[in-house]
Write an enzyme that holds these catalytic residues in place. Sequence first.
Site, PDB file in Angstrom:
ATOM      1  N   CYS A 142       0.809  -1.220   0.000  1.00  0.00           N
ATOM      2  CA  CYS A 142       0.000   0.000   0.000  1.00  0.00           C
ATOM      3  C   CYS A 142       0.843   1.270   0.000  1.00  0.00           C
ATOM      4  O   CYS A 142       0.330   2.349  -0.293  1.00  0.00           O
ATOM      5  CB  CYS A 142      -0.930   0.019   1.221  1.00  0.00           C
ATOM      6  SG  CYS A 142      -0.062   0.097   2.800  1.00  0.00           S
TER       7      CYS A 142
ATOM      8  N   GLU B 134      -7.122  -5.901  -0.540  1.00  0.00           N
ATOM      9  CA  GLU B 134      -7.218  -4.803   0.437  1.00  0.00           C
ATOM     10  C   GLU B 134      -6.089  -3.821   0.200  1.00  0.00           C
ATOM     11  O   GLU B 134      -4.954  -4.210  -0.106  1.00  0.00           O
ATOM     12  CB  GLU B 134      -7.134  -5.383   1.859  1.00  0.00           C
ATOM     13  CG  GLU B 134      -7.276  -4.366   2.976  1.00  0.00           C
ATOM     14  CD  GLU B 134      -5.931  -3.919   3.556  1.00  0.00           C
ATOM     15  OE1 GLU B 134      -5.932  -3.206   4.572  1.00  0.00           O
ATOM     16  OE2 GLU B 134      -4.869  -4.280   2.992  1.00  0.00           O
TER      17      GLU B 134
ATOM     18  N   ARG C  29      -8.940   3.223  10.702  1.00  0.00           N
ATOM     19  CA  ARG C  29      -8.362   2.344   9.673  1.00  0.00           C
ATOM     20  C   ARG C  29      -9.249   2.158   8.440  1.00  0.00           C
ATOM     21  O   ARG C  29      -9.695   1.047   8.102  1.00  0.00           O
ATOM     22  CB  ARG C  29      -8.021   0.987  10.269  1.00  0.00           C
ATOM     23  CG  ARG C  29      -6.941   0.259   9.486  1.00  0.00           C
ATOM     24  CD  ARG C  29      -6.370  -0.933  10.210  1.00  0.00           C
ATOM     25  NE  ARG C  29      -5.114  -1.329   9.580  1.00  0.00           N
ATOM     26  CZ  ARG C  29      -3.928  -0.789   9.840  1.00  0.00           C
ATOM     27  NH1 ARG C  29      -3.825   0.197  10.713  1.00  0.00           N
ATOM     28  NH2 ARG C  29      -2.847  -1.207   9.223  1.00  0.00           N
TER      29      ARG C  29
ATOM     30  N   ARG D 251     -10.020   1.345   4.830  1.00  0.00           N
ATOM     31  CA  ARG D 251      -9.330   0.590   3.784  1.00  0.00           C
ATOM     32  C   ARG D 251     -10.324   0.238   2.682  1.00  0.00           C
ATOM     33  O   ARG D 251     -11.486  -0.060   2.942  1.00  0.00           O
ATOM     34  CB  ARG D 251      -8.719  -0.703   4.341  1.00  0.00           C
ATOM     35  CG  ARG D 251      -7.575  -0.487   5.339  1.00  0.00           C
ATOM     36  CD  ARG D 251      -6.360   0.109   4.652  1.00  0.00           C
ATOM     37  NE  ARG D 251      -5.211   0.228   5.520  1.00  0.00           N
ATOM     38  CZ  ARG D 251      -4.880   1.337   6.194  1.00  0.00           C
ATOM     39  NH1 ARG D 251      -5.670   2.409   6.123  1.00  0.00           N
ATOM     40  NH2 ARG D 251      -3.792   1.378   6.938  1.00  0.00           N
TER      41      ARG D 251
END
Length: 662
Positions: free
Chosen positions: A94, A136, A180, A182
């Site tokens: 990421c 993800e 968080r 995502r």
Amino acid sequence: MNLDLFATENEAQDYRSQNSDLKFIDLFAGIGGFHLALSNLGAECVFASEKDKFARQTYEENFDTANFEFNDDIRKISPDQIPDHDVLCAGFPCQPFSQAGLKKGFKDGEDSERGNLFYCILDILEAKKPKAFILENVRHLIKHDEGRTFDTIQNLLKKAGYRVHYQVLKASDYNIPQLRPRVFIVGFRGDEDLPPFVFPPKVPLTYTMSDVFEGDCDRDVGFTLRVGGKGSTIDDRRNYEFYRVDGEVRRIDIPEAKKIMALPDNYKFPVSKSQTMKQLGNSVCVEVVRKVAESVFEYLDVNSNSLKEKNMPVTRNKGELSEIYALLKVIYQEIIAYGDLSASATDDTIKVMKIHLDNSDIELKGVHCYVYDNADNTTLYNKSQIINEIELNDILSHIKEGNGTFSSGIIDSKVSFLGMDKSKGTSQEKSDIVLSFLERGIENLNQGTSIKSFLGGSPTLLNASQATNFIYEIEGLDSQNIDEINNIETRSKVKDRISKIESLGGVLKFHKCENSTYESTLRKVDSKMPEILASALKSFFLKETSNRLSEYVSQHIADSNRQQEVDCRLKDFVKSTMLGIFPTRDWDGNLKATAVLLVNKDGDLVFYHTNKEATLKDFFYQQTFFDTPSTSRHRFGNVYRENDGKTYFKLNLQLRLSDKIF
């Protein structure tokens, strides 16, 4: 208050009975968040990959990796070598897209090409065709490069045959007290008739940071756990690690971090504290993955019939149609002429006695054909019942006039009539058909034959893939120049990037083939073959020589004796590539095929065989040329740094056969 996120023994037994047949692979696995979530639902991990040595230690501490292959670099394995599976899982790197990083995206050359490792996922999806995938990444992936990066990702996934769905999910949406956010990308293999996938509904937050710290915390939902960036005070807007608990400032530590990543208390970290916090900050939130996976498993179960491969109209490209045309023309003609150096017929011929297909053998006897199926049934046909001259001419016109991929009723009927499961060799076969023939009274039995056709343009000799990448170490280049070089986006960007490297004092020296199996195979052809091809490849991309392989020798090597030596080596390489070797499979030195049946531009058949090896090698060597594949698709043309601190550059080898006779 503690959360019971993981299944009880009774629940786990139910999950195992429901999902025990489901197999998944865990790519860019980190410490095993996906593995933990999906195995808790009863699915079985059959392959995992993680490069970071410290993350591997944690993964191995918590999972029995003796039960599946635990790969240490996804770039080192060919997609066809990965076990069959139902669901592909990947939290692909990421940093290239994150707000905290520099958001370089696909151009990120740091840390072993982390910017374009998405294409490894795509290669596996195309090769193994799992029922579903779960990906993800950071939410900024959606907006990176004004949305173009995410559009590219979606389009490539759709082109691979998947219905794609995505949504930004927060850990706090599933009763885990951490922000968080995502993006989760879920895909199912199937057509447009599939119903929409619904991401798991949100659940109320009953578990807060006060429960995490076991004290009165001033925040219900915690900050997103991150990697690095320590040093901000509690009142700094960049703070993500300090909290006020019972009136005192407390820094989040390993026990609290495990809780807000939804890891069980018994999850072990056999690494230093700093590595543990880094691994936790890089992990997926296990409960979010578990909820998404649960919805995916339910969707697969409910739509199992719709997800099965349907009988769609068969479409074929010109090359595939040409191969069936060649087979039918062999049946019609029976006698095939050898070809010369201009792809024209010579006076030397073969008489085909039998054609061996997957589900049948066809014996040719004058105007008659005997078709033997796998059940030992024999049917006698007049040859005109199978194919006649009018039909051949119709098929030939169809191929010449068609564009792209298209269906052909005539071809479909012939394929069905002959009981052919497929119309061409796969990427792991060199023989498209097997022939037994007579030549000057001598029987040549079961001769594997590759079909190449000039009707559709320039057929492929060596397909581009990750395995055909050649890696060059760059000596003398300041690493601060990496971004400047990778930002060159001219039409001839590979050439211009190499030129820029050299203008900055860098020197490209062949390091290795990306796929060690391919390098080993090339050295079996000739001990110096990787170095010869690396030099030729670099000259081609720099436009120092023409794209024709044979002309590299005359244009690049001055010494005539050396020219002759390299010519001989490259001819062996071309022959072996066409008839024997695969980039991803170990080679035993034996040819998998011995002949080539060529459809020339007029639609005539000419034959090349190792019985006349000099002509075969000379002709195909002179017709071989370098082609330029997609740099992003095959991950080459960027400067990147490996974990050894050195800087590298890749070039990709793709070869075609020119339909222009020289």
